[in-house]
Enzyme design. Structure first.
Site, PDB file in Angstrom:
ATOM      1  N   LYS A  48      -0.754   5.140  -5.212  1.00 34.12           N
ATOM      2  CA  LYS A  48      -0.344   3.751  -5.459  1.00 34.12           C
ATOM      3  C   LYS A  48       1.058   3.404  -4.953  1.00 34.12           C
ATOM      4  O   LYS A  48       1.717   2.501  -5.488  1.00 34.12           O
ATOM      5  CB  LYS A  48      -0.459   3.386  -6.955  1.00 34.12           C
ATOM      6  CG  LYS A  48      -1.741   3.780  -7.642  1.00 34.12           C
ATOM      7  CD  LYS A  48      -2.992   3.676  -6.803  1.00 34.12           C
ATOM      8  CE  LYS A  48      -3.454   2.280  -6.500  1.00 34.12           C
ATOM      9  NZ  LYS A  48      -4.656   2.356  -5.583  1.00 34.12           N
ATOM     10  N   HIS A 108      -2.302  13.044  -1.004  1.00 36.69           N
ATOM     11  CA  HIS A 108      -1.494  12.746  -2.202  1.00 36.69           C
ATOM     12  C   HIS A 108      -0.927  14.035  -2.793  1.00 36.69           C
ATOM     13  O   HIS A 108      -0.393  14.030  -3.902  1.00 36.69           O
ATOM     14  CB  HIS A 108      -2.358  12.076  -3.276  1.00 36.69           C
ATOM     15  CG  HIS A 108      -2.702  10.642  -3.011  1.00 36.69           C
ATOM     16  ND1 HIS A 108      -1.824   9.751  -2.444  1.00 36.69           N
ATOM     17  CD2 HIS A 108      -3.826   9.933  -3.287  1.00 36.69           C
ATOM     18  CE1 HIS A 108      -2.410   8.558  -2.359  1.00 36.69           C
ATOM     19  NE2 HIS A 108      -3.609   8.644  -2.862  1.00 36.69           N
ATOM     20  N   SER A 138       0.335  -0.012 -11.319  1.00 36.33           N
ATOM     21  CA  SER A 138      -0.708  -0.049 -10.292  1.00 36.33           C
ATOM     22  C   SER A 138      -1.762   1.032 -10.564  1.00 36.33           C
ATOM     23  O   SER A 138      -2.967   0.794 -10.434  1.00 36.33           O
ATOM     24  CB  SER A 138      -0.065   0.150  -8.914  1.00 36.33           C
ATOM     25  OG  SER A 138      -1.035   0.123  -7.899  1.00 36.33           O
TER      26      SER A 138
HETATM   27  S1  PPS Z   1      -3.960   4.768  -3.024  1.00 36.60           S
HETATM   28  O1  PPS Z   1      -5.232   4.516  -3.740  1.00 36.60           O
HETATM   29  O2  PPS Z   1      -3.138   5.724  -3.774  1.00 36.60           O
HETATM   30  O3  PPS Z   1      -4.138   5.180  -1.649  1.00 36.60           O
HETATM   31  O4  PPS Z   1      -3.198   3.363  -3.093  1.00 36.60           O
HETATM   32  P1  PPS Z   1      -1.979   2.906  -2.185  1.00 36.60           P
HETATM   33  O5  PPS Z   1      -2.497   2.328  -0.934  1.00 36.60           O
HETATM   34  O6  PPS Z   1      -0.959   3.969  -2.100  1.00 36.60           O
HETATM   35  O7  PPS Z   1      -1.326   1.779  -3.074  1.00 36.60           O
HETATM   36  C1  PPS Z   1      -2.003   0.593  -3.427  1.00 36.60           C
HETATM   37  C2  PPS Z   1      -0.932  -0.417  -3.784  1.00 36.60           C
HETATM   38  O8  PPS Z   1      -0.320  -0.886  -2.576  1.00 36.60           O
HETATM   39  C3  PPS Z   1      -0.500  -2.290  -2.486  1.00 36.60           C
HETATM   40  N1  PPS Z   1      -0.627  -2.695  -1.070  1.00 36.60           N
HETATM   41  C4  PPS Z   1       0.274  -3.470  -0.446  1.00 36.60           C
HETATM   42  N2  PPS Z   1       1.425  -4.018  -0.867  1.00 36.60           N
HETATM   43  C5  PPS Z   1       2.103  -4.779   0.018  1.00 36.60           C
HETATM   44  N3  PPS Z   1       1.685  -5.035   1.263  1.00 36.60           N
HETATM   45  C6  PPS Z   1       0.530  -4.507   1.738  1.00 36.60           C
HETATM   46  N4  PPS Z   1       0.133  -4.778   2.975  1.00 36.60           N
HETATM   47  C7  PPS Z   1      -0.228  -3.671   0.859  1.00 36.60           C
HETATM   48  N5  PPS Z   1      -1.399  -3.000   0.970  1.00 36.60           N
HETATM   49  C8  PPS Z   1      -1.626  -2.416  -0.221  1.00 36.60           C
HETATM   50  C9  PPS Z   1      -1.756  -2.551  -3.314  1.00 36.60           C
HETATM   51  O9  PPS Z   1      -1.877  -3.899  -3.640  1.00 36.60           O
HETATM   52  C10 PPS Z   1      -1.484  -1.637  -4.501  1.00 36.60           C
HETATM   53  O10 PPS Z   1      -0.422  -2.097  -5.324  1.00 36.60           O
HETATM   54  P2  PPS Z   1      -0.604  -3.045  -6.590  1.00 36.60           P
HETATM   55  O11 PPS Z   1       0.755  -3.092  -7.244  1.00 36.60           O
HETATM   56  O12 PPS Z   1      -1.639  -2.440  -7.464  1.00 36.60           O
HETATM   57  O13 PPS Z   1      -0.992  -4.389  -6.053  1.00 36.60           O
END
Ligand code: PPS
Length: 295
Positions: A48, A108, A138
């Site tokens: 996340k 991860h 998240s």
């Molecule tokens: S995972 O499942 O661990 O691979 O998730 P990960 O991609 O690391 O994290 C998901 C969170 O990143 C947000 N996200 C973004 N934020 C800003 N800009 C972009 N382009 C973007 N893409 C993914 C996503 O919404 C999750 O955060 P939260 O706070 O839950 O919205």
């Protein structure tokens, strides 16, 4: 045959003290013996923290900003999740074996569990870290929608588990500190989600420099546009809506949820915040890595 009750919502199992999905623990020897290639680019994160975001940016860079090419497949196939092994469902190690170079590899894993071939091959690695409180929030919503995780319980219960590292991939605190230390000796670009929110173009340029690549400014602008939250949220190749509903139920909480910094303020009570901060100071004082919890 319906395999769902067998696969989902099972307790995590420890590998060297780190809780992971039960099937990863069972198949750990496959992960341990993963064969990295010298031209692999590893994308390492605590869950996340911006994995999907930086993965999309990197695939766009690798494809010179060609957004259509980047829609060739879902993000989890373009950038396989190395250690995700779930019978009849996913095997990142096998998927990567048949993938042509240069590969983008997602992990991860905390630094001590990374397969040794990555260090031996001196692979380049991009680590993205995000502030702990936003990650906890998240992760709580992700636990609800992504059924490979055990049930999260209440927010208070989940927060306790997060603070004690009893969540998938272990302690956030140890993860960010471990990778921060490792970057002194290896080719690791350590980025922060909050910096990416503040000035994504600046961070794309950091990635380009690290990869020793040059792209015209108009291509950088295209990458910026196609990796923005609003565009990625609508893109089925980037937003995980193509994953089976049995695994991820976006009606519970979308994968692309809010994409902001500081959302923890909508979730933490004052008492939770105070307890969290006191504990945070103790756990993080041994490290020089510094986070911003809002921008
Ligand atoms: S995972 O499942 O661990 O691979 O998730 P990960 O991609 O690391 O994290 C998901 C969170 O990143 C947000 N996200 C973004 N934020 C800003 N800009 C972009 N382009 C973007 N893409 C993914 C996503 O919404 C999750 O955060 P939260 O706070 O839950 O919205």
């Amino acid at each position: 045959m319906d395999k769902q009750p067998d696969i989902f919502r099972r307790p995590l199992v420890d590998v060297q003290g780190i809780p992971v999905f039960w099937s990863m623990a069972e198949e750990w020897s496959q992960v341990e013996s993963f064969e990295a290639r010298p031209d692999d680019l590893l994308i390492a994160t605590y869950p996340k923290s911006g994995t999907t975001w930086v993965s999309e940016i990197l695939d766009l860079i690798y494809n010179s900003g060609d957004a259509e090419k980047c829609k060739r497949d879902a993000i989890y196939n373009r950038v396989p999740f190395m250690e995700l092994i779930v019978p009849g469902f996913s095997n990142g190690v096998e998927e990567l074996k048949v993938m042509p170079s240069p590969r983008l590899v997602k992990t991860h894993l905390p630094v001590q569990l990374l397969p040794s071939s990555f260090w031996k091959n001196n692979c380049k690695m991009v680590y993205v870290a995000r502030n702990a409180k936003d990650v906890a929030v998240s992760y709580y919503y992700f636990y609800q929608m992504a059924k490979l995780h055990p049930e999260p319980g209440t927010w208070q219960e989940f927060l306790d588990k997060f603070m004690t590292g009893r969540v998938a991939f272990g302690s956030w605190y140890d993860h960010v500190k471990g990778w921060w230390e490792k970057k002194k000796d290896y080719r690791i670009l350590y980025l922060f989600y909050e910096d990416m929110k503040e000035d994504p173009k600046r961070e794309i340029h950091k990635l380009l420099k690290f990869l020793e690549r040059d792209l015209p400014e108009e291509v950088v602008n295209k990458i910026l546009y196609h990796s923005s939250f609003d565009v990625m949220k609508k893109n089925p190749s980037a937003n995980y809506t193509t994953a089976p509903k049995s695994d991820m139920d976006h009606s519970v909480s979308p994968f692309m949820r809010k994409g902001i910094s500081g959302d923890w303020k909508n979730q933490f009570t004052v008492a939770q915040y105070e307890r969290f901060e006191e504990d945070y100071e103790k756990k993080m004082k041994s490290s020089t890595v510094k986070f911003r919890s809002e921008i």
